[in-house]
Motif scaffolding. Structure first.
Motif, PDB file in Angstrom:
ATOM      1  N   MET A  42       0.840  -1.189   0.000  1.00  0.00           N
ATOM      2  CA  MET A  42       0.000   0.000   0.000  1.00  0.00           C
ATOM      3  C   MET A  42       0.877   1.242   0.000  1.00  0.00           C
ATOM      4  O   MET A  42       1.859   1.316   0.728  1.00  0.00           O
ATOM      5  CB  MET A  42      -0.887   0.033   1.241  1.00  0.00           C
ATOM      6  CG  MET A  42      -1.895  -1.051   1.310  1.00  0.00           C
ATOM      7  SD  MET A  42      -2.887  -0.861   2.795  1.00  0.00           S
ATOM      8  CE  MET A  42      -4.050  -2.167   2.576  1.00  0.00           C
ATOM      9  N   PHE A 100      -5.045   8.746   2.025  1.00  0.00           N
ATOM     10  CA  PHE A 100      -5.517   8.269   0.732  1.00  0.00           C
ATOM     11  C   PHE A 100      -4.644   7.082   0.363  1.00  0.00           C
ATOM     12  O   PHE A 100      -3.451   7.231   0.134  1.00  0.00           O
ATOM     13  CB  PHE A 100      -5.441   9.383  -0.311  1.00  0.00           C
ATOM     14  CG  PHE A 100      -6.233  10.590   0.074  1.00  0.00           C
ATOM     15  CD1 PHE A 100      -7.609  10.619  -0.117  1.00  0.00           C
ATOM     16  CD2 PHE A 100      -5.621  11.685   0.663  1.00  0.00           C
ATOM     17  CE1 PHE A 100      -8.340  11.730   0.258  1.00  0.00           C
ATOM     18  CE2 PHE A 100      -6.340  12.795   1.033  1.00  0.00           C
ATOM     19  CZ  PHE A 100      -7.717  12.819   0.828  1.00  0.00           C
ATOM     20  N   ILE A 101      -5.245   5.891   0.333  1.00  0.00           N
ATOM     21  CA  ILE A 101      -4.500   4.641   0.220  1.00  0.00           C
ATOM     22  C   ILE A 101      -4.688   4.063  -1.176  1.00  0.00           C
ATOM     23  O   ILE A 101      -5.821   3.862  -1.615  1.00  0.00           O
ATOM     24  CB  ILE A 101      -4.974   3.628   1.283  1.00  0.00           C
ATOM     25  CG1 ILE A 101      -4.838   4.248   2.672  1.00  0.00           C
ATOM     26  CG2 ILE A 101      -4.209   2.323   1.175  1.00  0.00           C
ATOM     27  CD1 ILE A 101      -5.554   3.488   3.769  1.00  0.00           C
ATOM     28  N   ILE A 102      -3.590   3.791  -1.844  1.00  0.00           N
ATOM     29  CA  ILE A 102      -3.627   3.181  -3.169  1.00  0.00           C
ATOM     30  C   ILE A 102      -3.065   1.781  -3.029  1.00  0.00           C
ATOM     31  O   ILE A 102      -1.938   1.590  -2.563  1.00  0.00           O
ATOM     32  CB  ILE A 102      -2.801   3.999  -4.171  1.00  0.00           C
ATOM     33  CG1 ILE A 102      -3.382   5.414  -4.262  1.00  0.00           C
ATOM     34  CG2 ILE A 102      -2.802   3.325  -5.539  1.00  0.00           C
ATOM     35  CD1 ILE A 102      -2.475   6.393  -4.915  1.00  0.00           C
ATOM     36  N   ASN A 103      -3.872   0.784  -3.437  1.00  0.00           N
ATOM     37  CA  ASN A 103      -3.508  -0.614  -3.312  1.00  0.00           C
ATOM     38  C   ASN A 103      -3.825  -1.283  -4.642  1.00  0.00           C
ATOM     39  O   ASN A 103      -4.930  -1.157  -5.150  1.00  0.00           O
ATOM     40  CB  ASN A 103      -4.312  -1.233  -2.165  1.00  0.00           C
ATOM     41  CG  ASN A 103      -3.957  -2.667  -1.908  1.00  0.00           C
ATOM     42  OD1 ASN A 103      -3.856  -3.465  -2.828  1.00  0.00           O
ATOM     43  ND2 ASN A 103      -3.796  -3.002  -0.645  1.00  0.00           N
ATOM     44  N   ASN A 104      -2.874  -2.021  -5.223  1.00  0.00           N
ATOM     45  CA  ASN A 104      -3.092  -2.638  -6.530  1.00  0.00           C
ATOM     46  C   ASN A 104      -4.211  -3.669  -6.516  1.00  0.00           C
ATOM     47  O   ASN A 104      -4.978  -3.772  -7.459  1.00  0.00           O
ATOM     48  CB  ASN A 104      -1.801  -3.284  -7.025  1.00  0.00           C
ATOM     49  CG  ASN A 104      -0.749  -2.262  -7.340  1.00  0.00           C
ATOM     50  OD1 ASN A 104      -1.066  -1.108  -7.594  1.00  0.00           O
ATOM     51  ND2 ASN A 104       0.508  -2.676  -7.304  1.00  0.00           N
ATOM     52  N   GLY A 121      -7.643  -1.585  -4.871  1.00  0.00           N
ATOM     53  CA  GLY A 121      -8.009  -0.283  -5.411  1.00  0.00           C
ATOM     54  C   GLY A 121      -7.732   0.854  -4.444  1.00  0.00           C
ATOM     55  O   GLY A 121      -6.675   0.938  -3.841  1.00  0.00           O
ATOM     56  N   PHE A 122      -8.727   1.711  -4.268  1.00  0.00           N
ATOM     57  CA  PHE A 122      -8.566   2.957  -3.523  1.00  0.00           C
ATOM     58  C   PHE A 122      -9.312   2.877  -2.198  1.00  0.00           C
ATOM     59  O   PHE A 122     -10.464   2.460  -2.144  1.00  0.00           O
ATOM     60  CB  PHE A 122      -9.115   4.112  -4.368  1.00  0.00           C
ATOM     61  CG  PHE A 122      -9.029   5.439  -3.696  1.00  0.00           C
ATOM     62  CD1 PHE A 122      -7.830   6.099  -3.587  1.00  0.00           C
ATOM     63  CD2 PHE A 122     -10.163   6.037  -3.173  1.00  0.00           C
ATOM     64  CE1 PHE A 122      -7.745   7.335  -2.966  1.00  0.00           C
ATOM     65  CE2 PHE A 122     -10.103   7.261  -2.558  1.00  0.00           C
ATOM     66  CZ  PHE A 122      -8.888   7.910  -2.458  1.00  0.00           C
ATOM     67  N   PHE A 123      -8.642   3.260  -1.117  1.00  0.00           N
ATOM     68  CA  PHE A 123      -9.239   3.384   0.207  1.00  0.00           C
ATOM     69  C   PHE A 123      -9.077   4.820   0.672  1.00  0.00           C
ATOM     70  O   PHE A 123      -8.178   5.529   0.207  1.00  0.00           O
ATOM     71  CB  PHE A 123      -8.507   2.525   1.247  1.00  0.00           C
ATOM     72  CG  PHE A 123      -8.680   1.062   1.085  1.00  0.00           C
ATOM     73  CD1 PHE A 123      -9.760   0.421   1.633  1.00  0.00           C
ATOM     74  CD2 PHE A 123      -7.723   0.327   0.412  1.00  0.00           C
ATOM     75  CE1 PHE A 123      -9.896  -0.942   1.504  1.00  0.00           C
ATOM     76  CE2 PHE A 123      -7.850  -1.029   0.276  1.00  0.00           C
ATOM     77  CZ  PHE A 123      -8.937  -1.675   0.826  1.00  0.00           C
ATOM     78  N   MET A 124      -9.887   5.199   1.615  1.00  0.00           N
ATOM     79  CA  MET A 124      -9.713   6.452   2.328  1.00  0.00           C
ATOM     80  C   MET A 124      -9.738   6.137   3.803  1.00  0.00           C
ATOM     81  O   MET A 124     -10.389   5.191   4.228  1.00  0.00           O
ATOM     82  CB  MET A 124     -10.855   7.418   2.012  1.00  0.00           C
ATOM     83  CG  MET A 124     -10.435   8.623   1.258  1.00  0.00           C
ATOM     84  SD  MET A 124     -11.818   9.680   0.938  1.00  0.00           S
ATOM     85  CE  MET A 124     -11.645  10.806   2.282  1.00  0.00           C
ATOM     86  N   GLN A 133     -10.965   3.449   8.184  1.00  0.00           N
ATOM     87  CA  GLN A 133     -10.696   3.080   6.801  1.00  0.00           C
ATOM     88  C   GLN A 133     -11.989   2.694   6.098  1.00  0.00           C
ATOM     89  O   GLN A 133     -12.807   1.970   6.643  1.00  0.00           O
ATOM     90  CB  GLN A 133      -9.690   1.940   6.738  1.00  0.00           C
ATOM     91  CG  GLN A 133      -8.328   2.349   7.228  1.00  0.00           C
ATOM     92  CD  GLN A 133      -7.300   1.254   7.097  1.00  0.00           C
ATOM     93  OE1 GLN A 133      -7.612   0.111   6.796  1.00  0.00           O
ATOM     94  NE2 GLN A 133      -6.045   1.598   7.344  1.00  0.00           N
ATOM     95  N   ASN A 191     -13.845   1.877   2.000  1.00  0.00           N
ATOM     96  CA  ASN A 191     -13.836   1.755   0.551  1.00  0.00           C
ATOM     97  C   ASN A 191     -15.164   2.269  -0.009  1.00  0.00           C
ATOM     98  O   ASN A 191     -15.569   1.915  -1.091  1.00  0.00           O
ATOM     99  CB  ASN A 191     -13.576   0.322   0.108  1.00  0.00           C
ATOM    100  CG  ASN A 191     -14.677  -0.624   0.549  1.00  0.00           C
ATOM    101  OD1 ASN A 191     -15.578  -0.265   1.293  1.00  0.00           O
ATOM    102  ND2 ASN A 191     -14.592  -1.858   0.089  1.00  0.00           N
TER     103      ASN A 191
END
Length: 178
Positions: free
Chosen positions: A60, A89-93, A96-99, A120, A122
């Motif tokens: 992440m 703001f979390i970017i994970n392959n 996807g995208f988390f906040m 956290q 989604n």
């Protein structure tokens, strides 16, 4: 003469490096200031796992943006206490995208200790977590290592087992002396 050297060393150290309110050898005065600031940081969390620990998620990359109240205590060896609220703001392959909206507090005096509560999401589920951390820091900035603990027993989000990051104030507003 051998007994005089430690006494002389302690006396000169006290004179040169003391932290008194009216220290004439220091250009920094002992005062407390409160400064609102915007902090930005980057954190990296590797080897995230889900709650069943049956698979590994990808790493992440986390961008942190928070509004903070920095309370600085002056002197030669100053310290700072920081209260903040903002979001990760979390970017994970894989996911996807988390906040993660969060609130937290840290104390910096060379060493940095703190904790934050994250929520956290989604945008379908919200998972509360607490993250204590420690590291190095001062003046509102910090280089830390932390660990996320989940506050709910069942969840479907990955847990980042270890998180390292750096946070620094990019914009300081008008400071107020106390």
């Amino acid at each position: 003469m051998a007994r005089l050297l430690p006494v002389l060393f302690l006396f000169l150290s006290g004179c040169l490096f003391s932290q008194l309110k009216f220290d004439t050898l220091s250009h920094r005065k002992f005062k407390t200031t409160v400064t609102p600031a915007i902090l930005v940081g980057y954190h990296y969390a590797g080897d995230a796992k889900d709650n069943t620990e049956t698979f590994r998620a990808s790493q992440m990359h986390i961008i942190e943006v928070v509004f903070a109240k920095i309370i600085s205590y002056g002197g030669n060896h100053g310290a700072a206490k920081v209260y903040y609220a903002g979001s990760d703001f979390i970017i994970n392959n894989r996911y996807g995208f988390f906040m993660a909206p969060k609130v937290g507090v840290s104390s910096n005096a060379g060493m940095s200790l703190g904790a934050e509560v994250q929520f956290q999401t989604n945008f379908e589920k919200v998972i509360p977590r607490i993250m204590p951390y420690f590291g190095f820091g001062g003046g509102g900035g910090k280089l830390t290592v932390g660990y996320n603990f989940r506050l709910l027993k069942v969840e479907n989000f990955p847990i980042n087992t270890l998180q390292i990051g750096i946070t620094w104030p990019i914009k300081r507003f008008k400071e107020k002396s106390i």
